[in-house]
Scaffold this active site. Structure first.
Site, PDB file in Angstrom:
ATOM      1  N   GLU A   6      46.365  40.608  42.864  1.00 18.78           N
ATOM      2  CA  GLU A   6      47.088  39.660  41.997  1.00 18.78           C
ATOM      3  C   GLU A   6      46.355  38.314  41.928  1.00 18.78           C
ATOM      4  OE1 GLU A   6      51.361  39.603  42.441  1.00 18.78           O
ATOM      5  OE2 GLU A   6      51.394  41.727  42.981  1.00 18.78           O
TER       6      GLU A   6
HETATM    7  C1  LIG Z   1      45.380  47.760  47.792  1.00 19.18           C
HETATM    8  C2  LIG Z   1      45.132  47.256  46.390  1.00 19.18           C
HETATM    9  C3  LIG Z   1      46.162  47.309  45.465  1.00 19.18           C
HETATM   10  C4  LIG Z   1      45.937  46.888  44.137  1.00 19.18           C
HETATM   11  N1  LIG Z   1      46.930  47.005  43.212  1.00 19.18           N
HETATM   12  C5  LIG Z   1      46.646  46.768  41.899  1.00 19.18           C
HETATM   13  C6  LIG Z   1      47.600  47.049  40.885  1.00 19.18           C
HETATM   14  O1  LIG Z   1      48.728  47.469  41.151  1.00 19.18           O
HETATM   15  N2  LIG Z   1      47.238  46.856  39.573  1.00 19.18           N
HETATM   16  C7  LIG Z   1      46.010  46.386  39.238  1.00 19.18           C
HETATM   17  O2  LIG Z   1      45.734  46.238  38.037  1.00 19.18           O
HETATM   18  N3  LIG Z   1      45.076  46.079  40.184  1.00 19.18           N
HETATM   19  C8  LIG Z   1      45.365  46.268  41.503  1.00 19.18           C
HETATM   20  N4  LIG Z   1      44.433  45.993  42.473  1.00 19.18           N
HETATM   21  C9  LIG Z   1      43.158  45.416  42.087  1.00 19.18           C
HETATM   22  C10 LIG Z   1      43.032  43.963  42.499  1.00 19.18           C
HETATM   23  O3  LIG Z   1      43.831  43.158  41.683  1.00 19.18           O
HETATM   24  C11 LIG Z   1      41.537  43.592  42.440  1.00 19.18           C
HETATM   25  O4  LIG Z   1      40.959  44.186  43.586  1.00 19.18           O
HETATM   26  C12 LIG Z   1      41.299  42.097  42.429  1.00 19.18           C
HETATM   27  O5  LIG Z   1      41.679  41.559  41.191  1.00 19.18           O
HETATM   28  C13 LIG Z   1      39.832  41.737  42.664  1.00 19.18           C
HETATM   29  O6  LIG Z   1      38.984  42.511  41.892  1.00 19.18           O
HETATM   30  P1  LIG Z   1      37.738  43.258  42.593  1.00 19.18           P
HETATM   31  O7  LIG Z   1      38.259  43.933  43.816  1.00 19.18           O
HETATM   32  O8  LIG Z   1      37.092  44.099  41.564  1.00 19.18           O
HETATM   33  O9  LIG Z   1      36.794  42.106  43.077  1.00 19.18           O
HETATM   34  P2  LIG Z   1      35.661  41.353  42.182  1.00 19.18           P
HETATM   35  O10 LIG Z   1      36.275  40.817  40.950  1.00 19.18           O
HETATM   36  O11 LIG Z   1      34.470  42.231  42.065  1.00 19.18           O
HETATM   37  O12 LIG Z   1      35.334  40.138  43.140  1.00 19.18           O
HETATM   38  C14 LIG Z   1      34.533  40.282  44.317  1.00 19.18           C
HETATM   39  C15 LIG Z   1      34.467  38.923  45.004  1.00 19.18           C
HETATM   40  O13 LIG Z   1      33.847  37.979  44.124  1.00 19.18           O
HETATM   41  C16 LIG Z   1      34.720  36.877  43.902  1.00 19.18           C
HETATM   42  N5  LIG Z   1      34.558  36.443  42.525  1.00 19.18           N
HETATM   43  C17 LIG Z   1      34.661  37.172  41.393  1.00 19.18           C
HETATM   44  N6  LIG Z   1      34.456  36.411  40.325  1.00 19.18           N
HETATM   45  C18 LIG Z   1      34.219  35.161  40.776  1.00 19.18           C
HETATM   46  C19 LIG Z   1      33.929  33.911  40.153  1.00 19.18           C
HETATM   47  N7  LIG Z   1      33.902  33.765  38.821  1.00 19.18           N
HETATM   48  N8  LIG Z   1      33.718  32.846  40.946  1.00 19.18           N
HETATM   49  C20 LIG Z   1      33.779  32.956  42.300  1.00 19.18           C
HETATM   50  N9  LIG Z   1      34.045  34.089  42.933  1.00 19.18           N
HETATM   51  C21 LIG Z   1      34.272  35.190  42.187  1.00 19.18           C
HETATM   52  C22 LIG Z   1      36.107  37.414  44.195  1.00 19.18           C
HETATM   53  O14 LIG Z   1      37.005  36.372  44.532  1.00 19.18           O
HETATM   54  C23 LIG Z   1      35.832  38.344  45.353  1.00 19.18           C
HETATM   55  O15 LIG Z   1      35.749  37.637  46.550  1.00 19.18           O
HETATM   56  C24 LIG Z   1      44.670  46.374  43.801  1.00 19.18           C
HETATM   57  C25 LIG Z   1      43.657  46.285  44.754  1.00 19.18           C
HETATM   58  C26 LIG Z   1      43.874  46.730  46.036  1.00 19.18           C
HETATM   59  C27 LIG Z   1      42.745  46.647  47.030  1.00 19.18           C
END
Ligand SMILES: Cc1cc2nc3c(=O)[nH]c(=O)nc-3n(C[C@H](O)[C@H](O)[C@H](O)COP(=O)(O)OP(=O)(O)OC[C@H]3O[C@@H](n4cnc5c(N)ncnc54)[C@H](O)[C@@H]3O)c2cc1C
Length: 587
Positions: A399
């Site tokens: 979120e």
């Molecule tokens: C257990 C679990 C439940 C989930 N449930 C849902 C759900 O119900 N529905 C849904 O849609 N999604 C869900 N998610 C997905 C979750 O919302 C995403 O994991 C989250 O938004 C982060 O995306 P990512 O993991 O791809 O990380 P990325 O976006 O790849 O980010 C990786 C890292 O880079 C950082 N980063 C990225 N962009 C930037 C920037 N511009 N500047 C600085 N730092 C940056 C991030 O903060 C993070 O530390 C879930 C995830 C998990 C693990």
């Protein structure tokens, strides 16, 4: 006072964002004082729900530990959640729900999280985000069709935004919905890590409409539609009993009325749902912290070393004190945001983001420190600490990650002052309008001069607090003006590159987090009867402890705006990226 956010003590302007006003140096007193009380209409019902949650979840630690091992909640447990009405918490009574306010809902999730985070998440993913779109954007027909089933739990909801290539950058999703000639849509795509993915039969799905460059739209998709499947459960670090799966859509035919909200407004809808749902996650964090404090206090008193209880040691007292201040602060800020939502404020996105960042990080600190107090016992699966710590870890990731939310807080807050700086107006509009989407979109205005200072005067709050909180109030008055000055410095100094100046943006976000949380704490303590009672005196001590620590942090962040080692840190990180390892091994 700036006209844009003028207000009086009695007449609250519901279009004003109090956190954004802080970037002008304004504390809009009437948006912090008086501290919100529980709505009497909700109070009796809330009390009943809390009691039934206690009756249902109390004493089930062995179950929660087992389901954590198994990686799933059993079907009869989900059935009991249905019977208790826990899927209908925020659905209006006319549709068969309980009709709790946002603040009361957050309080219920807090209570569930005191026992187990996975329980909280099954309910929370359904209400906070899975079905929230129907409440916020659904047509009357959609509400009539779905809300009764969602309230009873006959339908369990999930929110499907994330994809393999699209996490934080939510606007880049590839799932697509193509219009059928006779009406309706064909949906294709795969969603990743969807909470409730395996148990839901109602999905709010975001997809690109009208081709690769098309805008996003939101859809209601039922599991029964041919082509909808969910993958196996993910094997996770924490919240293991909560269902997390992929959800796949292969040539799914959607009826015309499955479109949720206006076509092409899917990004806005997704953000609105997430903003509105943040108090659920905030409430859950507060509940977890209360459990950590309870466990740690008992453990510290019982455990004897060096001939005395470890509760007598200063380092242990420091931890308990920090956890308690954090918990009180998180509870105050989550309550404040719930109140903004319930009283019809139109702009609470920055406040909601602040509450999520603060509460989720505070919960992680509490989980870590309570495990440290229990030490060896804390590390053992026999005790709940390690599970609590694993469960807490997700809170700063989903979120909206803490990083993305800090960028959002800082850039959204600077939008107002940015547009006031008239020479920058046209160039800044794009990036500030959509901070998450638009990093790097600023047009070239290098060399332009910023002529206007943004500090516009400050409403005094010292009069709103009792004598013993006066010094604390002065801290927040002073540093809100400092934030406005820093904002001006940032905009002047970095011009078009402000959106990419993440070291600076993080500092700005951290200052406004301290200000907004601190003001919520002050408001709460000043709503108490200022007397000699231990309860009040300790609450005043919390306000004082928070203010003093916040002052040190804000001071450090503000100083670092002018003098820092950012370039060295960047260069070092680039060096390590190039080597892809730690390059200074010694034998
Ligand atoms: C257990 C679990 C439940 C989930 N449930 C849902 C759900 O119900 N529905 C849904 O849609 N999604 C869900 N998610 C997905 C979750 O919302 C995403 O994991 C989250 O938004 C982060 O995306 P990512 O993991 O791809 O990380 P990325 O976006 O790849 O980010 C990786 C890292 O880079 C950082 N980063 C990225 N962009 C930037 C920037 N511009 N500047 C600085 N730092 C940056 C991030 O903060 C993070 O530390 C879930 C995830 C998990 C693990």
């Amino acid at each position: 006072m700036n006209d844009n956010h003028a207000s009086t003590d009695t007449e609250v302007d519901r279009n004003v964002s109090p956190a954004k006003a802080l970037f002008y140096g304004d504390i809009v007193k009437s948006l912090f004082w008086p501290f919100p009380e529980t709505n009497p209409e909700n109070e009796e019902m809330l009390q009943m729900v809390l009691e039934s949650v206690d009756r249902f979840l109390e004493g089930r630690d062995d179950d929660f530990r087992q389901w954590d091992e198994d990686g799933a909640q059993p079907g009869d447990f989900i059935e009991s959640l249905r019977e208790l009405g826990l899927f209908g918490l925020i659905i209006p009574e006319e549709y068969g729900g309980i009709g709790l306010s946002n603040a009361a809902y957050s309080r219920v999730l807090q209570q569930c999280s005191r026992y187990d985070s996975s329980v909280s998440l099954t309910i929370g993913a359904h209400s906070s985000i899975g079905m929230k779109g129907v409440l916020l954007f659904g047509t009357d027909a959609q509400k009539e069709t779905y809300l009764p089933k969602l309230a009873s739990g006959e339908m369990i909801a999930a929110f499907c935004l994330t994809e393999a290539g699209s996490g934080s950058d939510a606007a880049s999703i590839k799932a697509n919905a193509v219009r059928k000639p006779g009406g309706g849509w064909i949906l294709n795509g795969e969603k990743l890590w969807i909470t409730n993915g395996g148990i839901a039969n109602f999905y709010t799905v975001f997809a690109r409409t009208d081709g690769d460059t098309g805008k996003l739209s939101a859809f209601i998709v039922e599991r029964d539609y041919p082509g909808v499947t969910s993958g196996p459960k993910e094997d996770k670090l924490g919240i293991r009993a909560s269902s997390t799966t992929t959800v796949n859509f292969a040539d799914v035919e959607l009826p015309e009325d499955s479109l949720l909200g206006p076509e092409g407004k899917g990004f806005m809808i997704a953000m609105a749902i997430l903003n509105n749902g943040r108090t659920g996650l905030g409430g859950g964090s507060v509940g977890g912290m209360k459990t950590c404090i309870e466990l740690a206090a008992k453990q510290a008193k019982e455990r004897k070393q060096f001939g005395q209880s470890i509760a007598d040691f200063g380092m242990i007292k420091q931890k308990i004190s920090d956890m308690t201040v954090d918990c009180f602060a998180a509870e105050s800020v989550v309550r404040m945001v719930g109140h903004y939502i319930d009283s019809g404020h139109s702009d609470y996105s920055v406040e909601a983001a602040i509450s999520k960042v603060f509460a989720s990080e505070a919960m992680n600190r509490a989980a870590n420190e309570s495990l440290q107090i229990a030490a060896g016992n804390g590390y053992m699966k026999e005790f709940p600490y390690e599970r609590i710590m694993r469960d807490a870890r997700i809170l700063t990731i989903f979120e909206g990650t803490s990083e993305i939310l800090r960028l959002f807080i800082a850039l959204s807050g600077m939008k107002g002052p940015g547009t006031l700086l008239r020479d920058l107006q046209s160039a800044t509009e794009d990036i500030f309008n959509s901070p998450i989407k638009g990093f790097g979109l600023l047009s070239d205005y290098a060399g332009r001069k910023i002529t206007q200072v943004t500090s516009l005067g400050n409403e005094r709050i010292v009069g709103a607090v009792s004598e013993d909180l006066r010094d604390d109030a002065l801290i927040f008055e002073k540093y809100s003006l400092e934030l406005a000055r820093m904002t001006d410095v940032l905009l002047r100094r970095h011009g078009k590159s402000i959106a990419n100046r993440q070291f600076a943006l993080k500092r700005a976000a951290d200052v406004v987090i301290d200000l907004f949380v601190g003001l919520s704490v002050l408001s709460r303590v000043s709503s108490m009867e200022a007397d000699e009672s231990e309860q009040y005196q300790q609450a005043a001590a919390i306000a004082h402890l928070f203010s003093q620590k916040a002052k040190r942090r804000m001071n450090q962040n503000l100083r670092a705006m002018l003098r820092n080692e950012d370039e060295s840190a960047k260069s070092l990180a680039d060096h390590v990226f190039e080597a892809e390892r730690y390059p200074w091994d010694v034998l």
